[in-house]
Design an enzyme around this catalytic site. Structure first.
Site, mmCIF file in Angstrom:
data_model
loop_
_atom_site.group_PDB
_atom_site.id
_atom_site.type_symbol
_atom_site.label_atom_id
_atom_site.label_comp_id
_atom_site.label_asym_id
_atom_site.label_seq_id
_atom_site.Cartn_x
_atom_site.Cartn_y
_atom_site.Cartn_z
ATOM 1 N N HIS A 13 -5.718 9.008 -31.035
ATOM 2 C CA HIS A 13 -5.426 7.768 -31.201
ATOM 3 C C HIS A 13 -5.926 6.694 -30.649
ATOM 4 C CE1 HIS A 13 -1.712 4.465 -31.805
ATOM 5 N NE2 HIS A 13 -2.999 3.946 -31.570
ATOM 6 N N HIS A 15 -7.973 3.159 -32.350
ATOM 7 C CA HIS A 15 -8.089 1.478 -33.085
ATOM 8 C C HIS A 15 -9.539 1.203 -32.949
ATOM 9 C CE1 HIS A 15 -3.282 1.294 -33.455
ATOM 10 N NE2 HIS A 15 -4.301 1.605 -32.777
ATOM 11 N N LEU A 16 -10.304 1.304 -34.480
ATOM 12 C CA LEU A 16 -11.636 1.539 -34.275
ATOM 13 C C LEU A 16 -12.218 0.297 -35.231
ATOM 14 C CD1 LEU A 16 -13.205 4.622 -35.364
ATOM 15 C CD2 LEU A 16 -13.410 3.143 -32.861
ATOM 16 N N ARG A 17 -10.773 -0.605 -36.114
ATOM 17 C CA ARG A 17 -10.986 -1.940 -36.630
ATOM 18 C C ARG A 17 -12.046 -2.044 -38.005
ATOM 19 N NH1 ARG A 17 -6.279 -3.050 -34.116
ATOM 20 N NH2 ARG A 17 -6.787 -3.750 -32.007
ATOM 21 N N ASN A 41 -4.252 1.032 -39.476
ATOM 22 C CA ASN A 41 -3.417 -0.897 -39.523
ATOM 23 C C ASN A 41 -4.780 -1.388 -39.094
ATOM 24 O OD1 ASN A 41 -4.596 -0.193 -36.606
ATOM 25 N ND2 ASN A 41 -2.813 -1.646 -35.523
ATOM 26 N N LYS A 95 0.722 7.621 -40.344
ATOM 27 C CA LYS A 95 0.762 7.064 -39.297
ATOM 28 C C LYS A 95 2.346 5.970 -39.933
ATOM 29 C CE LYS A 95 1.027 5.048 -34.837
ATOM 30 N NZ LYS A 95 0.422 4.146 -34.322
ATOM 31 N N HIS A 134 4.482 5.600 -34.426
ATOM 32 C CA HIS A 134 4.950 4.773 -33.162
ATOM 33 C C HIS A 134 6.579 4.099 -33.048
ATOM 34 C CE1 HIS A 134 3.503 1.129 -31.041
ATOM 35 N NE2 HIS A 134 4.118 0.626 -30.991
ATOM 36 N N HIS A 168 1.279 7.592 -28.129
ATOM 37 C CA HIS A 168 1.484 6.806 -26.763
ATOM 38 C C HIS A 168 2.914 6.591 -26.092
ATOM 39 C CE1 HIS A 168 2.598 3.481 -29.796
ATOM 40 N NE2 HIS A 168 1.899 3.661 -29.921
ATOM 41 N N ASP A 240 -5.543 4.900 -27.643
ATOM 42 C CA ASP A 240 -4.780 3.529 -27.649
ATOM 43 C C ASP A 240 -5.426 2.561 -27.690
ATOM 44 O OD1 ASP A 240 -3.682 1.912 -29.542
ATOM 45 O OD2 ASP A 240 -1.119 2.104 -27.797
ATOM 46 N N HIS A 244 -8.512 -6.134 -28.854
ATOM 47 C CA HIS A 244 -8.641 -7.666 -29.240
ATOM 48 C C HIS A 244 -10.450 -8.416 -29.397
ATOM 49 C CE1 HIS A 244 -5.313 -6.587 -31.234
ATOM 50 N NE2 HIS A 244 -4.914 -5.674 -29.699
ATOM 51 N N ALA A 256 -1.467 -7.421 -28.335
ATOM 52 C CA ALA A 256 -0.587 -6.509 -27.876
ATOM 53 C C ALA A 256 -2.146 -5.411 -27.857
ATOM 54 C CB ALA A 256 -0.102 -5.825 -27.960
HETATM 55 C C1 NCD Z 1 -2.640 -2.475 -31.411
HETATM 56 C C2 NCD Z 1 -3.126 -2.524 -31.994
HETATM 57 O O1 NCD Z 1 -3.795 -3.857 -31.428
HETATM 58 O O2 NCD Z 1 -3.782 -2.048 -33.198
HETATM 59 N N1 NCD Z 1 -1.847 -2.704 -30.392
HETATM 60 C C3 NCD Z 1 -1.809 -2.058 -29.094
HETATM 61 O O3 NCD Z 1 -0.741 -2.693 -28.298
HETATM 62 N N2 NCD Z 1 -1.264 -0.762 -29.094
HETATM 63 C C4 NCD Z 1 -1.587 -1.476 -32.451
HETATM 64 C C5 NCD Z 1 -0.404 0.064 -32.057
HETATM 65 O O4 NCD Z 1 -0.659 1.303 -31.647
HETATM 66 O O5 NCD Z 1 0.407 -0.643 -31.675
HETATM 67 ZN ZN ZN Z 2 -2.021 2.399 -31.258
#
Ligand code: NCD
Ligand code: ZN
Length: 335
Positions: A13, A15-17, A41, A95, A134, A168, A240, A244, A256
């Protein structure tokens, strides 16, 4: 010196953006992991075959090693069976985000109407596409995950052949579900094994520990540690890691997400060693995920050594968890 070798670590899990952020974070994940489940996402979310293909190419271009597999996902919508047949060889999971519960989830599911979701979930079940979820309601922040358990139960009962991953997990309620429904599995982050709400907001507010789901109570962390440290066969590691930029975290209206990708394996070694469970780390960071997802990543060996590592203050524009602190394990080499 004490060493620990991990074979084909997987982050199920992450997030690579996209764009500049992808350039910063993709090499960090591809360096120490053999593969990772890439969250969809983005803005706009990944919902078509072209988007999956294009995103995968951009990830591969940003990676610095070619011994890393980005396992792709789609953002859940009610998809037709014919579309899922077309896309099934390009993704391993879909997802599902309830609408509005986390970063970039506005286009998610607004109500869990089983009949409306039936065609998609039955087709996924038949085609062996995993449902990754999620699991939070939009209730009171500390209760959101526990309140979502009834949705997991409903999904697990109506679609008994569908593999459902509770992403998560942060509560003892979610841990309990693992042994109650055969088709429920879970990922656990490294930060939820370490922190509780007290670390986030009990003293001065620590924005780099703020994420969804929010860290919970000590008894919840204990429940997570128990299944992670014993490498319960239905749990696997998913960082996860959610980068940011610093200015959006250290601001009024902090986004978050906790960024852990480059330090996750070192932190896991610390936690598993401190709990006399290093022997179970391989299963938690790779073997269980290979079993659950039925994947066979390319060979890679990550050798960690018990040697201090000072966590950088920044990676590009992102502040990692525990920036500037010293870890007792470091990555010596990757073969
Ligand atoms: C994630 C994100 O920033 O894309 N943020 C997080 O707090 N985990 C999204 C997610 O997995 O809830
Ligand atoms: Zn996530």
């Amino acid at each position: 010196m004490k060493t620990m070798t991990l074979t084909m670590p997987l982050d199920m899990h992450v997030h690579l953006r996209d764009g500049e952020m992808l350039e910063t974070v993709a090499p960090l994940t591809s360096y120490s992991f053999s593969g990772a489940l890439v969250m969809p996402n983005l803005v706009p979310p990944v919902t078509t075959l072209d988007m999956v293909r294009g995103y995968k190419k951009r990830i591969q271009a940003a990676m610095e090693s070619d011994d890393f597999e980005p396992y792709m996902t789609l953002f859940y919508q009610n998809y037709s069976r014919s579309f899922l047949e077309e896309v099934k060889d390009h993704i391993i999971a879909i997802k599902l985000y309830p609408s509005g519960v986390t970063t970039n989830s506005e286009g998610g599911v607004a109500s869990f109407d089983i009949e409306a979701m039936r065609e998609t979930l039955e087709a996924m079940s038949d085609l062996g596409i995993i449902l990754s979820v999620h699991g939070e309601t939009n209730g009171f922040v500390m209760d959101r995950e526990a309140e979502f358990m009834s949705v997991y139960e409903m999904l697990a009962v109506h679609f008994p052949k569908l593999k459902i991953i509770m992403e998560h997990i942060t509560t003892r309620e979610a841990v309990k579900m693992l042994d109650q429904y055969e088709n429920l599995y879970a990922t656990i982050t490294v930060h939820h094994l370490m922190i509780t709400l007290d670390d986030v907001a009990g003293g001065m507010l620590r924005p780099h520990l703020f994420c969804k789901p929010i860290a919970k109570r000590p008894h919840d962390r204990e429940a997570l540690l128990k299944v992670a440290l014993s490498a319960h066969p239905k749990v696997m590691f998913g960082s996860d890691s959610a980068p940011h930029p610093k200015h959006t975290k250290e601001s009024c209206g902090c986004g978050a997400g906790v960024f852990t990708a480059p330090i996750a394996l070192q932190l896991l070694c610390e936690i598993f060693e401190a709990n006399d469970s290093l022997d179970n780390l391989q299963a938690f960071v790779s073997d269980n995920a290979q079993q659950i997802y039925g994947i066979c990543p390319d060979f890679k060996e990550v050798v960690l050594v018990k040697h201090d590592f000072v966590i950088p203050e920044m990676y590009g524009s992102v502040v990692p968890m525990r920036a500037g602190e010293t870890l007792t394990w470091s990555i010596e080499r990757v073969d």
